[in-house]
Design a protein around this motif. Structure first.
Motif, PDB file in Angstrom:
ATOM      1  N   THR A  94     -45.812  63.335 -92.925  1.00 38.29           N
ATOM      2  CA  THR A  94     -46.896  63.185 -93.560  1.00 38.29           C
ATOM      3  C   THR A  94     -47.614  62.088 -93.592  1.00 38.29           C
ATOM      4  O   THR A  94     -47.291  60.828 -93.188  1.00 38.29           O
ATOM      5  CB  THR A  94     -46.712  63.632 -95.245  1.00 38.29           C
ATOM      6  OG1 THR A  94     -46.294  62.430 -95.876  1.00 38.29           O
ATOM      7  CG2 THR A  94     -45.727  64.982 -95.494  1.00 38.29           C
ATOM      8  N   GLU A  95     -48.758  61.953 -93.753  1.00 39.65           N
ATOM      9  CA  GLU A  95     -49.768  60.919 -94.021  1.00 39.65           C
ATOM     10  C   GLU A  95     -49.581  60.005 -95.217  1.00 39.65           C
ATOM     11  O   GLU A  95     -50.106  58.969 -95.252  1.00 39.65           O
ATOM     12  CB  GLU A  95     -51.304  61.299 -93.933  1.00 39.65           C
ATOM     13  CG  GLU A  95     -51.813  62.083 -95.190  1.00 39.65           C
ATOM     14  CD  GLU A  95     -51.460  63.448 -95.431  1.00 39.65           C
ATOM     15  OE1 GLU A  95     -51.726  64.052 -96.344  1.00 39.65           O
ATOM     16  OE2 GLU A  95     -50.604  63.967 -94.809  1.00 39.65           O
ATOM     17  N   THR A  96     -48.823  60.324 -96.226  1.00 41.33           N
ATOM     18  CA  THR A  96     -48.709  59.469 -97.415  1.00 41.33           C
ATOM     19  C   THR A  96     -47.457  58.457 -97.373  1.00 41.33           C
ATOM     20  O   THR A  96     -47.555  57.585 -97.975  1.00 41.33           O
ATOM     21  CB  THR A  96     -48.751  60.515 -98.387  1.00 41.33           C
ATOM     22  OG1 THR A  96     -47.517  61.259 -98.652  1.00 41.33           O
ATOM     23  CG2 THR A  96     -49.640  61.290 -98.745  1.00 41.33           C
ATOM     24  N   GLU A  97     -46.761  58.557 -96.327  1.00 42.29           N
ATOM     25  CA  GLU A  97     -45.610  57.546 -96.272  1.00 42.29           C
ATOM     26  C   GLU A  97     -46.080  56.130 -95.666  1.00 42.29           C
ATOM     27  O   GLU A  97     -46.507  56.274 -94.487  1.00 42.29           O
ATOM     28  CB  GLU A  97     -44.423  58.046 -95.761  1.00 42.29           C
ATOM     29  CG  GLU A  97     -43.727  59.366 -96.564  1.00 42.29           C
ATOM     30  CD  GLU A  97     -43.277  59.037 -97.784  1.00 42.29           C
ATOM     31  OE1 GLU A  97     -43.238  57.678 -98.047  1.00 42.29           O
ATOM     32  OE2 GLU A  97     -43.220  59.930 -98.682  1.00 42.29           O
ATOM     33  N   PRO A  98     -45.888  54.977 -96.195  1.00 38.48           N
ATOM     34  CA  PRO A  98     -46.215  53.937 -95.681  1.00 38.48           C
ATOM     35  C   PRO A  98     -45.434  53.720 -94.441  1.00 38.48           C
ATOM     36  O   PRO A  98     -44.037  54.042 -94.483  1.00 38.48           O
ATOM     37  CB  PRO A  98     -46.117  52.929 -96.844  1.00 38.48           C
ATOM     38  CG  PRO A  98     -45.106  53.345 -97.890  1.00 38.48           C
ATOM     39  CD  PRO A  98     -45.361  54.972 -97.716  1.00 38.48           C
ATOM     40  N   VAL A  99     -45.577  52.711 -93.586  1.00 40.52           N
ATOM     41  CA  VAL A  99     -44.941  52.547 -92.522  1.00 40.52           C
ATOM     42  C   VAL A  99     -43.496  51.846 -92.811  1.00 40.52           C
ATOM     43  O   VAL A  99     -42.466  51.918 -92.014  1.00 40.52           O
ATOM     44  CB  VAL A  99     -45.814  51.394 -91.394  1.00 40.52           C
ATOM     45  CG1 VAL A  99     -45.929  49.966 -92.131  1.00 40.52           C
ATOM     46  CG2 VAL A  99     -45.041  51.232 -90.048  1.00 40.52           C
ATOM     47  N   GLU A 100     -43.497  51.029 -93.805  1.00 43.44           N
ATOM     48  CA  GLU A 100     -42.137  50.505 -94.256  1.00 43.44           C
ATOM     49  C   GLU A 100     -41.123  51.638 -94.521  1.00 43.44           C
ATOM     50  O   GLU A 100     -39.817  51.357 -94.171  1.00 43.44           O
ATOM     51  CB  GLU A 100     -42.302  49.601 -95.426  1.00 43.44           C
ATOM     52  CG  GLU A 100     -42.961  48.233 -95.286  1.00 43.44           C
ATOM     53  CD  GLU A 100     -44.669  48.484 -95.423  1.00 43.44           C
ATOM     54  OE1 GLU A 100     -45.422  47.594 -94.908  1.00 43.44           O
ATOM     55  OE2 GLU A 100     -44.942  49.657 -95.725  1.00 43.44           O
ATOM     56  N   VAL A 101     -41.559  52.707 -95.180  1.00 42.83           N
ATOM     57  CA  VAL A 101     -40.793  53.917 -95.505  1.00 42.83           C
ATOM     58  C   VAL A 101     -40.348  54.487 -94.336  1.00 42.83           C
ATOM     59  O   VAL A 101     -39.177  54.955 -94.071  1.00 42.83           O
ATOM     60  CB  VAL A 101     -41.394  54.539 -96.448  1.00 42.83           C
ATOM     61  CG1 VAL A 101     -40.612  55.817 -96.475  1.00 42.83           C
ATOM     62  CG2 VAL A 101     -41.576  54.089 -97.852  1.00 42.83           C
ATOM     63  N   LEU A 102     -41.327  54.680 -93.223  1.00 40.04           N
ATOM     64  CA  LEU A 102     -40.965  55.177 -92.018  1.00 40.04           C
ATOM     65  C   LEU A 102     -39.805  54.299 -91.184  1.00 40.04           C
ATOM     66  O   LEU A 102     -38.824  54.856 -90.687  1.00 40.04           O
ATOM     67  CB  LEU A 102     -42.244  55.579 -91.229  1.00 40.04           C
ATOM     68  CG  LEU A 102     -43.260  56.176 -91.586  1.00 40.04           C
ATOM     69  CD1 LEU A 102     -44.349  56.317 -90.654  1.00 40.04           C
ATOM     70  CD2 LEU A 102     -42.683  57.826 -91.937  1.00 40.04           C
ATOM     71  N   ASP A 103     -40.258  52.983 -91.305  1.00 41.13           N
ATOM     72  CA  ASP A 103     -39.088  52.263 -90.678  1.00 41.13           C
ATOM     73  C   ASP A 103     -37.743  52.447 -91.265  1.00 41.13           C
ATOM     74  O   ASP A 103     -36.761  52.461 -90.480  1.00 41.13           O
ATOM     75  CB  ASP A 103     -39.419  50.868 -90.718  1.00 41.13           C
ATOM     76  CG  ASP A 103     -40.694  50.424 -89.916  1.00 41.13           C
ATOM     77  OD1 ASP A 103     -41.000  50.958 -88.958  1.00 41.13           O
ATOM     78  OD2 ASP A 103     -41.562  49.392 -90.227  1.00 41.13           O
ATOM     79  N   LYS A 126     -45.995  66.169 -99.324  1.00 40.73           N
ATOM     80  CA  LYS A 126     -46.661  64.827 -99.468  1.00 40.73           C
ATOM     81  C   LYS A 126     -46.861  64.556-101.041  1.00 40.73           C
ATOM     82  O   LYS A 126     -46.661  65.405-101.978  1.00 40.73           O
ATOM     83  CB  LYS A 126     -48.050  64.963 -98.699  1.00 40.73           C
ATOM     84  CG  LYS A 126     -49.027  66.026 -99.618  1.00 40.73           C
ATOM     85  CD  LYS A 126     -50.464  65.882 -98.762  1.00 40.73           C
ATOM     86  CE  LYS A 126     -50.562  66.640 -97.608  1.00 40.73           C
ATOM     87  NZ  LYS A 126     -51.947  66.548 -97.128  1.00 40.73           N
ATOM     88  N   TYR A 127     -47.265  63.186-101.181  1.00 37.20           N
ATOM     89  CA  TYR A 127     -47.407  62.800-102.400  1.00 37.20           C
ATOM     90  C   TYR A 127     -48.706  63.408-102.974  1.00 37.20           C
ATOM     91  O   TYR A 127     -49.729  63.824-102.464  1.00 37.20           O
ATOM     92  CB  TYR A 127     -47.717  61.268-102.456  1.00 37.20           C
ATOM     93  CG  TYR A 127     -48.099  60.625-103.621  1.00 37.20           C
ATOM     94  CD1 TYR A 127     -47.184  60.620-104.717  1.00 37.20           C
ATOM     95  CD2 TYR A 127     -49.484  60.383-103.838  1.00 37.20           C
ATOM     96  CE1 TYR A 127     -47.746  60.111-106.127  1.00 37.20           C
ATOM     97  CE2 TYR A 127     -49.800  59.681-105.360  1.00 37.20           C
ATOM     98  CZ  TYR A 127     -48.946  59.768-106.213  1.00 37.20           C
ATOM     99  OH  TYR A 127     -49.512  59.273-107.448  1.00 37.20           O
ATOM    100  N   ASN A 128     -48.505  63.757-104.296  1.00 41.17           N
ATOM    101  CA  ASN A 128     -49.469  64.658-105.090  1.00 41.17           C
ATOM    102  C   ASN A 128     -50.212  63.571-105.899  1.00 41.17           C
ATOM    103  O   ASN A 128     -49.712  62.914-107.059  1.00 41.17           O
ATOM    104  CB  ASN A 128     -48.917  65.745-106.014  1.00 41.17           C
ATOM    105  CG  ASN A 128     -47.906  66.581-105.139  1.00 41.17           C
ATOM    106  OD1 ASN A 128     -47.055  66.749-105.673  1.00 41.17           O
ATOM    107  ND2 ASN A 128     -48.373  67.083-104.088  1.00 41.17           N
ATOM    108  N   PRO A 129     -51.549  63.170-105.740  1.00 42.05           N
ATOM    109  CA  PRO A 129     -52.326  62.199-106.583  1.00 42.05           C
ATOM    110  C   PRO A 129     -52.290  62.693-108.173  1.00 42.05           C
ATOM    111  O   PRO A 129     -52.774  63.860-108.550  1.00 42.05           O
ATOM    112  CB  PRO A 129     -53.819  62.213-106.135  1.00 42.05           C
ATOM    113  CG  PRO A 129     -53.408  62.700-104.478  1.00 42.05           C
ATOM    114  CD  PRO A 129     -52.309  63.757-104.846  1.00 42.05           C
TER     115      PRO A 129
END
Length: 502
Positions: A428-437, A83-86
């Motif tokens: 993971t929870e950090t990917e926006p829906v556009e990336v999943l698409d 996941k993305y690391n802040p």
């Protein structure tokens, strides 16, 4: 879509510049004499590249652009939770640079308070009694758990030789058990991808020391019979061990301690946003319930307003020097602090939502199959490309390489072993829906191409800085780098010398 540029980039030591330097060191009128034994004196000048600061900067910046990381794009590695690391975590970790591990405990009370609070937070999140952050990574946490189980049975003068491991387990589970001296007994999954209770009943006996399991399992499925599993293991006073690699799917929603687990290891570099990959350094935690907490490695205790490291009465001892990987503990501390109670529960909810959304986009893709397709997943999903391979010759390996050409890191392939031609995806929870698409569209495009022109995929990747490697040659000892060969020779020499000494 991001594309990696392709360069024929030489090593820094292969540059042939002469007389170039990046800075000038003023000469001092102080003569320094160092006695260096003749046998280790250098005979020739070191063969170092002579480059300007500009050339060095461009070289390493170019190398960084040839690489890929979660800051550039989706890394759907199943079971790894990339996941993305802040970035606020990086500022937090710098605090660790201002202290020395040999300082007196009275001078690092703030650091110890952070460790103590992390212990309490992790205990609360997992339903355990106590936690130790003294393990440097999840694999070390596993081994600590095995040592705790071994010591527990030894306290009662029992000879327990068997460790049960689910066939969906991570490869480190059987490795840790074997390192602890146990015989590994695999428990197979049923047709639904869950622990087969009849198989478990058939092997439970007085030789069983414990059962290594994760829930949700590596297929992303929640072990709905976990209470019954715990009951069977505890019937022979076995220890139920939880591999925390998959905690991301239930974080803030369900707790292993409430399911009947006795020991749990956590990967701070998976679940709690600490940078992951490249060989580390990671960070881990090992937690235990009331029955097993006395066997933990040292942890921080609070006595009034004073914090100090203590060893529980039956402790297995230290798993690393000093305070563990404190810098990464600080990163995880900032991550939890930033999310808060509501944010933590959203991790489990959003990672589950992302996975099932991706399944909905890929469920009907020709050539890809899903075990127990009627079941919802948690943090990850494993598709099988076996049918695609049979019909087109395109393998999971080919799909993974083709995804690289489309700007995505490859999912985990060929794991777990119970799924042929596995594609293990964790969004993971950090990917926006556009990336999943976009990821789903890329996978559909690859599968469609497999049926139209399979040969076009078998040379992928072509847009990356390094093309497809010869897998046999890449793993052959003759292709090892000189530095690796030297290290191996040194290791063998040390081993041989230690034999002589013994």
């Amino acid at each position: 879509m991001w594309r990696q540029a392709k360069w024929d980039e030489p090593l820094i030591t292969e540059y042939r510049g002469t007389g170039r330097i990046g800075f000038m060191v003023p000469k001092e009128d102080i003569e320094v004499t160092i006695e260096i034994p003749e046998k280790i004196r250098r005979r020739n000048d070191p063969e170092l590249p002579q480059l300007s600061e500009l050339e060095v900067t461009r070289h390493f910046l170019r190398l960084s652009q040839m690489s890929f990381g979660v800051d550039l794009g989706m890394m759907p590695l199943g079971s790894c939770t990339m996941k993305y690391n802040p970035k606020i975590e990086e500022d937090s970790a710098r605090i660790a640079e201002n202290y020395h591990p040999l300082q007196d405990e009275t001078t690092v009370q703030g650091n110890l308070e952070v460790i103590y609070e992390m212990q309490r937070w992790l205990a609360r999140l997992t339903g355990m009694e106590e936690c130790s952050l003294q393990v440097p990574a999840g694999s070390a946490g596993e081994f600590a758990g095995i040592l705790m189980i071994r010591k527990y049975h030894k306290e009662f003068n029992r000879v327990r030789t068997e460790m049960l491991v689910a066939d969906t387990a991570h490869g480190t589970n059987p490795a840790s058990a074997a390192m602890g001296g146990f015989k590994v007994i695999y428990i197979k999954s049923n047709s639904e991808g869950l622990v087969d209770l009849e198989t478990l009943k058939g092997v439970i006996g007085e030789n069983v020391a414990g059962f290594m399991l994760t829930n949700p399992n590596t297929l992303g499925l929640f072990e709905e019979n976990i209470k019954k599993i715990a009951e069977l293991v505890h019937l022979v006073d076995g220890i139920l061990y939880y591999d925390g690699a998959n905690l991301n799917g239930i974080l803030g929603i369900a707790r292993p301690g409430d399911m009947g687990f006795d020991i749990i290891h956590l990967n701070l570099h998976k679940t709690f946003g600490v940078p992951h990959g490249g060989g580390g350094p990671g960070a881990g935690a090992i937690c235990a319930n009331r029955k097993m907490k006395d066997y933990l490695p040292p942890y921080v205790s609070r006595e009034g307003d004073v914090y100090r490291f203590v060893s529980p009465p039956k402790s297995i001892g230290r798993m690393s020097v000093f305070h563990g990987n404190f810098g990464n503990v600080l990163r995880a501390y900032a991550y939890i602090l930033g999310l808060g109670t509501d944010g933590i529960s959203m991790v489990g909810r959003m990672s589950t939502l992302a996975t099932n959304y991706l399944i909905s986009k890929l469920r009907d893709v020709r050539g890809l199959d899903l075990i127990a397709p009627h079941r919802f997943r948690k943090h990850e999903v494993v598709f099988s490309a076996k049918r695609l391979k049979e019909e087109t010759g395109v393998t999971a390996f080919d799909i993974a390489k083709a995804l690289l050409d489309r700007g995505f890191y490859a999912p985990t392939i060929y794991f777990p072993g119970i799924i042929e031609e596995a594609l293990m995806i964790e969004p993971t929870e950090t990917e926006p829906v556009e990336v999943l698409d976009a990821f789903a569209d890329a996978l559909k495009e690859i599968v469609d191409l497999a049926y139209k022109d399979p040969s076009a995929l078998m040379n992928s990747p072509v847009n990356t800085s390094v093309g497809r490697l010869d897998q046999v040659k890449a793993n052959h000892p003759s292709t090892l780098t000189p530095s690796y060969r030297v290290l191996k020779q040194i290791k063998n020499q040390i081993r041989d010398e230690s034999r002589i000494e013994r």
